[in-house]
Design an enzyme around this catalytic site. Structure first.
Site, PDB file in Angstrom:
ATOM      1  N   HIS A 104       0.739   5.345   1.018  1.00  0.00           N
ATOM      2  CA  HIS A 104       0.045   6.383   1.782  1.00  0.00           C
ATOM      3  C   HIS A 104       0.098   7.677   0.983  1.00  0.00           C
ATOM      4  O   HIS A 104       1.181   8.096   0.548  1.00  0.00           O
ATOM      5  CB  HIS A 104       0.756   6.657   3.110  1.00  0.00           C
ATOM      6  CG  HIS A 104       0.803   5.501   4.065  1.00  0.00           C
ATOM      7  ND1 HIS A 104      -0.012   5.414   5.167  1.00  0.00           N
ATOM      8  CD2 HIS A 104       1.590   4.390   4.102  1.00  0.00           C
ATOM      9  CE1 HIS A 104       0.277   4.311   5.838  1.00  0.00           C
ATOM     10  NE2 HIS A 104       1.249   3.663   5.214  1.00  0.00           N
ATOM     11  N   HIS A 150       0.840  -1.204   0.000  1.00  0.00           N
ATOM     12  CA  HIS A 150       0.000   0.000   0.000  1.00  0.00           C
ATOM     13  C   HIS A 150       0.863   1.238   0.000  1.00  0.00           C
ATOM     14  O   HIS A 150       1.957   1.252   0.537  1.00  0.00           O
ATOM     15  CB  HIS A 150      -0.959   0.027   1.190  1.00  0.00           C
ATOM     16  CG  HIS A 150      -0.286  -0.078   2.537  1.00  0.00           C
ATOM     17  ND1 HIS A 150       0.159  -1.273   3.042  1.00  0.00           N
ATOM     18  CD2 HIS A 150       0.014   0.860   3.456  1.00  0.00           C
ATOM     19  CE1 HIS A 150       0.708  -1.072   4.224  1.00  0.00           C
ATOM     20  NE2 HIS A 150       0.645   0.217   4.504  1.00  0.00           N
TER      21      HIS A 150
END
Ligand code: 5GP
Ligand code: ZN
Length: 135
Positions: A101, A99
């Site tokens: 951010h 992932h």
């Protein structure tokens, strides 16, 4: 992966505040934002971190990041944004599904910048060589 939190969010088994979705990528608001608009962008294919995801999945993710990050910044009235990913516990990774951010930033928002570790020129030259040899 059935025991992966972000796979469960992708599958809709755990609710999330989705802001973007396509066949390859999901983006949703972080549950514990650093700043307003803090968004996580994940490939739908499971991999533990960016070193494990395919180039194709990462290209899809980056395409989405470039599309939505400026809009998220605009929405919250930010002046910029940090784009980051953590790899490994030591780097602060707590969810082991790749992932990125997106963290909107504001002028004088009080978040500390990276500190500098310091290194001599000799140390840096030697390290550059060592890294190249290891590639
Ligand atoms: P990491 O520390 O692995 O780089 O980032 C994981 C992020 O996932 C953290 O910022 C954390 O707040 C967020 N997070 C953890 N659990 C949930 C959840 O159930 N829903 C959402 N939306 N974010 C989560
Ligand atoms: Zn997963």
């Amino acid at each position: 992966m059935s025991d992966c939190l972000f796979c469960k969010i992708i599958a809709g088994e755990i609710p999330s505040l989705k802001v973007y979705e396509d066949d390859y990528v999901l983006a949703f608001l972080d549950i514990n934002p650093v700043k307003a608009g803090h968004t996580l962008v994940v490939p739908k294919n499971h991999a533990a971190d960016v070193s494990q995801s395919s180039n194709e999945d990462l290209a899809q993710v980056m395409g989405v990041v470039r599309k939505i990050a400026p809009k998220i910044q605009e929405t919250v009235g930010g002046d910029g944004f940090n784009l980051m990913t953590n790899v490994g516990e030591a780097a602060g990774q707590s969810v082991f599904h790749t992932h990125f951010h997106i963290i909107p930033r504001f002028k004088d928002d009080g978040l500390p910048m990276w500190p500098h570790d310091g290194a001599t020129d000799e140390e840096r030259v030697a390290l550059a060589e060592k890294i190249k040899e290891n590639l």
